[in-house]
Design a protein around this motif. Structure first.
Motif, PDB file in Angstrom:
ATOM      1  N   GLN A   1      -2.471   6.928  -2.408  1.00 20.58           N
ATOM      2  CA  GLN A   1      -3.320   5.773  -2.721  1.00 20.58           C
ATOM      3  C   GLN A   1      -4.707   6.180  -3.194  1.00 20.58           C
ATOM      4  OE1 GLN A   1      -2.316   2.509  -2.793  1.00 20.58           O
ATOM      5  NE2 GLN A   1      -4.286   2.252  -3.793  1.00 20.58           N
TER       6      GLN A   1
ATOM      7  N   ARG B   1      -1.554   7.229   2.172  1.00 20.93           N
ATOM      8  CA  ARG B   1      -2.948   7.555   1.859  1.00 20.93           C
ATOM      9  C   ARG B   1      -3.060   8.724   0.887  1.00 20.93           C
ATOM     10  NH1 ARG B   1      -7.821   6.189   3.026  1.00 20.93           N
ATOM     11  NH2 ARG B   1      -9.497   7.643   3.464  1.00 20.93           N
TER      12      ARG B   1
ATOM     13  N   SER C   1       0.833  -1.199   0.000  1.00 19.74           N
ATOM     14  CA  SER C   1       0.000   0.000   0.000  1.00 19.74           C
ATOM     15  C   SER C   1       0.872   1.255   0.000  1.00 19.74           C
ATOM     16  CB  SER C   1      -0.922  -0.071   1.212  1.00 19.74           C
ATOM     17  OG  SER C   1      -0.968   1.093   1.911  1.00 19.74           O
TER      18      SER C   1
ATOM     19  N   THR D   1      -6.391   5.246  -6.798  1.00 26.05           N
ATOM     20  CA  THR D   1      -7.624   4.483  -6.877  1.00 26.05           C
ATOM     21  C   THR D   1      -8.635   5.189  -7.783  1.00 26.05           C
ATOM     22  OG1 THR D   1      -7.287   3.540  -4.689  1.00 26.05           O
ATOM     23  CG2 THR D   1      -9.531   3.521  -5.533  1.00 26.05           C
TER      24      THR D   1
ATOM     25  N   ALA E   1      -6.511  -4.216  -2.618  1.00 31.30           N
ATOM     26  CA  ALA E   1      -7.202  -5.287  -1.894  1.00 31.30           C
ATOM     27  C   ALA E   1      -7.358  -4.883  -0.427  1.00 31.30           C
ATOM     28  CB  ALA E   1      -6.408  -6.583  -2.006  1.00 31.30           C
ATOM     29  N   GLY E   2      -8.568  -4.929   0.054  1.00 31.86           N
ATOM     30  CA  GLY E   2      -8.840  -4.540   1.432  1.00 31.86           C
ATOM     31  C   GLY E   2      -9.200  -3.073   1.605  1.00 31.86           C
ATOM     32  N   GLN E   3      -9.012  -2.272   0.565  1.00 34.65           N
ATOM     33  CA  GLN E   3      -9.354  -0.848   0.643  1.00 34.65           C
ATOM     34  C   GLN E   3     -10.851  -0.686   0.399  1.00 34.65           C
ATOM     35  OE1 GLN E   3      -7.464   1.578  -2.321  1.00 34.65           O
ATOM     36  NE2 GLN E   3      -8.204   3.493  -1.469  1.00 34.65           N
ATOM     37  N   ALA E   4     -11.494   0.110   1.215  1.00 39.58           N
ATOM     38  CA  ALA E   4     -12.929   0.347   1.058  1.00 39.58           C
ATOM     39  C   ALA E   4     -13.180   1.193  -0.186  1.00 39.58           C
ATOM     40  CB  ALA E   4     -13.474   1.055   2.290  1.00 39.58           C
TER      41      ALA E   4
END
Length: 61
Positions: A9, A6, A3, A13, A21-24
């Motif tokens: 990221q 933030r 990752s 996105t 994977a795992g990110q809302a």
């Protein structure tokens, strides 16, 4: 895959449309996407129009 911070990221996105994977997911609706696309095109047309107006009214050299 590792990752990113933030601050990097979230834009990544948005640009790719694939959360890590795992990110809302952001949960944006299709209406939001349509409104954002239309607003983007309108802003672009206004900028182009303003540039052409400035070019036409500039004094000749």
């Amino acid at each position: 895959m590792r990752s990113l911070p933030r601050s990097l990221q979230s834009p990544l996105t948005v640009f790719t449309g694939k959360p890590l994977a795992g990110q809302a997911p952001f949960g944006w609706s299709p209406t939001y996407h349509l409104a954002a696309a239309v607003a983007s095109m309108i802003v672009g047309a206004v900028i182009v129009s303003a540039g052409r107006d400035a070019e036409l009214t500039a004094p000749a050299r």
